[in-house]
Design a protein around this motif. Structure first.
Motif, PDB file in Angstrom:
ATOM      1  N   LYS A   1       2.143   1.843  -3.338  1.00  0.00           N
ATOM      2  CA  LYS A   1       1.072   1.995  -4.324  1.00  0.00           C
ATOM      3  C   LYS A   1       1.166   0.935  -5.432  1.00  0.00           C
ATOM      4  O   LYS A   1       1.063   1.234  -6.626  1.00  0.00           O
ATOM      5  CB  LYS A   1       1.084   3.405  -4.937  1.00  0.00           C
ATOM      6  CG  LYS A   1       0.816   4.514  -3.922  1.00  0.00           C
ATOM      7  CD  LYS A   1       0.819   5.882  -4.579  1.00  0.00           C
ATOM      8  CE  LYS A   1       0.387   6.967  -3.607  1.00  0.00           C
ATOM      9  NZ  LYS A   1       1.185   7.004  -2.375  1.00  0.00           N
TER      10      LYS A   1
ATOM     11  N   ALA B   1       0.839  -1.206   0.000  1.00  0.00           N
ATOM     12  CA  ALA B   1       0.000   0.000   0.000  1.00  0.00           C
ATOM     13  C   ALA B   1       0.870   1.251   0.000  1.00  0.00           C
ATOM     14  O   ALA B   1       0.583   2.232  -0.707  1.00  0.00           O
ATOM     15  CB  ALA B   1      -0.920  -0.017   1.217  1.00  0.00           C
TER      16      ALA B   1
ATOM     17  N   ARG C   1      -3.812  -1.656  -4.535  1.00  0.00           N
ATOM     18  CA  ARG C   1      -4.305  -0.401  -5.090  1.00  0.00           C
ATOM     19  C   ARG C   1      -3.109   0.407  -5.587  1.00  0.00           C
ATOM     20  O   ARG C   1      -2.083   0.491  -4.913  1.00  0.00           O
ATOM     21  CB  ARG C   1      -5.049   0.433  -4.032  1.00  0.00           C
ATOM     22  CG  ARG C   1      -6.302  -0.209  -3.472  1.00  0.00           C
ATOM     23  CD  ARG C   1      -7.457  -0.179  -4.472  1.00  0.00           C
ATOM     24  NE  ARG C   1      -8.690  -0.631  -3.849  1.00  0.00           N
ATOM     25  CZ  ARG C   1      -9.046  -1.906  -3.690  1.00  0.00           C
ATOM     26  NH1 ARG C   1      -8.234  -2.847  -4.122  1.00  0.00           N
ATOM     27  NH2 ARG C   1     -10.174  -2.225  -3.114  1.00  0.00           N
TER      28      ARG C   1
ATOM     29  N   ARG D   1      -5.359  -6.512  -0.952  1.00  0.00           N
ATOM     30  CA  ARG D   1      -6.094  -5.283  -1.287  1.00  0.00           C
ATOM     31  C   ARG D   1      -5.214  -4.313  -2.093  1.00  0.00           C
ATOM     32  O   ARG D   1      -4.954  -3.173  -1.680  1.00  0.00           O
ATOM     33  CB  ARG D   1      -6.635  -4.617  -0.018  1.00  0.00           C
ATOM     34  CG  ARG D   1      -7.593  -5.492   0.766  1.00  0.00           C
ATOM     35  CD  ARG D   1      -8.384  -4.697   1.784  1.00  0.00           C
ATOM     36  NE  ARG D   1      -7.581  -4.237   2.893  1.00  0.00           N
ATOM     37  CZ  ARG D   1      -7.358  -4.927   4.013  1.00  0.00           C
ATOM     38  NH1 ARG D   1      -7.871  -6.149   4.143  1.00  0.00           N
ATOM     39  NH2 ARG D   1      -6.644  -4.421   4.993  1.00  0.00           N
TER      40      ARG D   1
ATOM     41  N   GLY E   1      -0.336  -1.870  -7.491  1.00  0.00           N
ATOM     42  CA  GLY E   1      -1.656  -2.362  -7.881  1.00  0.00           C
ATOM     43  C   GLY E   1      -1.608  -3.655  -8.682  1.00  0.00           C
ATOM     44  O   GLY E   1      -2.615  -4.332  -8.846  1.00  0.00           O
TER      45      GLY E   1
END
Length: 387
Positions: free
Chosen positions: A335, A332, A360, A358, A337
């Motif tokens: 960043k 996270a 992103r 998760r 993804g």
């Protein structure tokens, strides 16, 4: 269900009328969008012979992934699936140079035709009459209908590619999982120089009669093991890995090569050796050749300051003890993804892990999850194709 060819089908396909029929059907697109309409057109063009003609056109299109010019070849679906890719067949044929060779399970003739380019006299045989006639057409060489376990030649080197029976999903293949069985071939051709192609999951302890076991990969995928006997085997070599890549020079490594390499903490690069090297148990030899070290003596990941040329290597961004929470937080923060997840030595399912992370963001990365000693470790990397 695939089409079952008959001798009458082969007679038609190799006739002038069959050649015209094949050309007419090959002009059709035969895509998922046009298939039903094209089959109806093919029936009008060909009539009662539409079955073998349509199947042959489709199989020739599939065969492009295994050979350069399949447009005049005849195949069955099963034979094409088992057929050796051209680059692998060429690699193996080089070791038969100058010898007279008998391919005792020649099927449709893929190995036979490539062996004939390097060998002295080449002859094939197969128990299946349809495949015998196809091989005669495909290769222009003498092909007999004969049982591989009843020798019909003398003084020739033997090439065999036994069919694989259902192994019930086992990773390890046994000699009895093949038809004819590997041990039966070894008994019948004892004292003859022989190469037996088989599944890469064969265990060396199950084939003690094989003097050399070669694991062969093509474009990163382990394709087969080849069991060499007699003078075809390399003196002093029990295990070999041969790595083939389209457009590149093939290379090999053996258990006779030096295997001195240290065990160290992760360095700048992480290297995952080719699958043939790993399957052949030659990770230490590969590390010694390229000046690399092991992360753990029981894990097939290597590390070093400079990766070998021409491979996909991983530049280490950071590494540390693996926990799912810590990995999720780091991804996270960066960043990430899109994430490639590689696992070796840990009980982690990448498909189950991915949604829990998760992901992103616009960044891409690779994470390698492994064990160093008793410590579960995550190495966050960037994948790079080296020159």
């Amino acid at each position: 269900m695939s089409y079952g060819f008959t001798l009458a089908d082969i007679e038609f396909l190799t006739s002038a009328a069959g050649t015209d029929a094949l050309a007419g059907v090959d002009a059709l697109e035969l895509t998922s969008a046009t298939y039903l309409a094209d089959v109806a057109t093919a029936r009008k063009l060909v009539g009662p012979n539409v079955g073998p003609v349509l199947e042959t056109v489709l199989l020739r299109r599939k065969a492009v992934s295994k050979m350069d010019s399949p447009e005049r070849w005849l195949f069955t679906d099963d034979a094409l699936q088992q057929a050796t890719p051209a680059e692998v067949a060429q690699h193996r044929a080089a070791r038969f140079a100058g010898r007279d060779v008998h391919d005792v399970t020649c099927s449709i003739g893929m190995d036979l035709v490539y062996t004939s380019y390097t060998a002295g006299i080449s002859v094939g045989s197969d128990l299946d009459a349809v495949r015998v006639h196809m091989a005669r057409h495909n290769t222009g060489l003498p092909v007999l209908q004969a049982d591989a376990l009843r020798p019909v030649t003398r003084g020739t080197a033997i090439l065999a590619d036994p069919a694989r029976r259902d192994s019930s999903g086992r990773r390890r293949w046994r000699p009895s999982d093949f038809a004819p069985p590997l041990d039966a071939l070894a008994d019948v051709y004892a004292g003859r120089d022989m190469a037996v192609k088989c599944a890469p999951g064969i265990d060396p302890s199950d084939v003690p009669w094989a003097r050399e076991i070669e694991l062969v990969s093509l474009n990163g995928s382990v394709r087969e093991a080849c069991l060499w006997t007699g003078s075809l085997a390399t003196p002093g070599v029990r295990r070999r890995a041969s790595v083939l890549r389209t457009g590149a020079e093939p290379w090999s490594i053996t258990d006779a090569d030096p295997d001195d390499c240290p065990v160290t903490a992760p360095s700048e690069w992480l290297i995952d050796p080719d699958g043939a090297v790993v399957r052949a148990g030659l990770v230490r030899q590969y590390a010694a050749r390229h000046g690399l070290a092991q992360l753990d003596p029981r894990i097939a990941y290597l590390t070093g300051a400079t990766p070998p040329a021409g491979i996909r290597a991983f530049r280490v961004v950071e590494h540390g003890r693996y926990t799912e929470k810590a990995l999720r937080q780091e991804l996270a923060r960066r960043k990430v993804g899109k994430l490639e997840i590689l696992v070796r030595g840990l009980d982690v399912d990448p498909n189950a892990l991915r949604p829990r992370l998760r992901l992103r963001g616009a960044e891409e990365a690779t994470v390698v999850l492994t064990r160093i000693g008793n410590t579960p470790t995550a190495l966050l990397c960037n994948a790079v194709r080296t020159n």
